[in-house]
Scaffold this active site. Sequence first.
Site, short mmCIF file in Angstrom:
data_model
loop_
_atom_site.label_atom_id
_atom_site.label_comp_id
_atom_site.label_asym_id
_atom_site.label_seq_id
_atom_site.Cartn_x
_atom_site.Cartn_y
_atom_site.Cartn_z
N HIS A 20 -42.84 -69.88 -39.48
CA HIS A 20 -44.09 -70.64 -39.36
C HIS A 20 -44.32 -71.48 -40.62
CE1 HIS A 20 -48.41 -70.96 -38.01
NE2 HIS A 20 -48.58 -71.14 -39.31
N GLU A 21 -44.20 -70.86 -41.78
CA GLU A 21 -44.44 -71.57 -43.03
C GLU A 21 -43.39 -72.64 -43.29
OE1 GLU A 21 -47.30 -71.42 -44.50
OE2 GLU A 21 -47.91 -69.83 -43.13
N HIS A 24 -44.29 -75.65 -41.30
CA HIS A 24 -45.33 -76.43 -42.00
C HIS A 24 -44.68 -77.34 -43.05
CE1 HIS A 24 -49.11 -75.11 -40.39
NE2 HIS A 24 -48.94 -73.84 -40.74
N HIS A 30 -50.27 -76.79 -36.49
CA HIS A 30 -50.42 -75.69 -35.53
C HIS A 30 -50.45 -76.23 -34.11
CE1 HIS A 30 -52.22 -73.65 -39.16
NE2 HIS A 30 -51.18 -72.91 -38.83
#
Length: 176
Positions: A20-21, A24, A30
Amino acid sequence: MGKQELSVGENCDGLGTVEHEFLHALGFWHEQSRFDRDDYVTIMWNQIKAGKEHNFNIHNDTVSSSFGLPYDYGSVMHYSKTAFSKSSEPTIVTKIPEFLDVIGQHMEFSDSDLLKLNRLYNCTTASTFLDSCHFEEPNICGMIQSKGGNAKWARVQRAKGGPQTDYTNLCRCQAT
């Protein structure tokens, strides 16, 4: 482009959180921030902790691209149903009820996550863990099958612990 620092610490070091990071850092927002999110989920504003409302902002399609792909309830970039909840009540409710316990999964990139990444960086191929690991061999993908004579790998749809669980708990042997 400038330097991008990632901070992954205690309680944030699970596979899905790291993925997830990294997404980003690679330019992703998101999933529930998509311009069309209200067609797929309802944000329960009255359940969100004070000061955390900005985490549920929508980004228009000039800021965040869907790359022509449908909304992805299974994206590793989607918040869970109780993200930033001031209680145990949901802050995000899926319009298709069957997906309420799917959002917020931290097991792996979804196929759409990888397709978006490929489209963003003009790549042509992608592979996910479950695409390449079928659990048909006793020692495959670094995982060891139980020594029980009739034990077989089982591919499960849901891991005990729900979408917060990663692959350390997903695969389990079942006697046949």
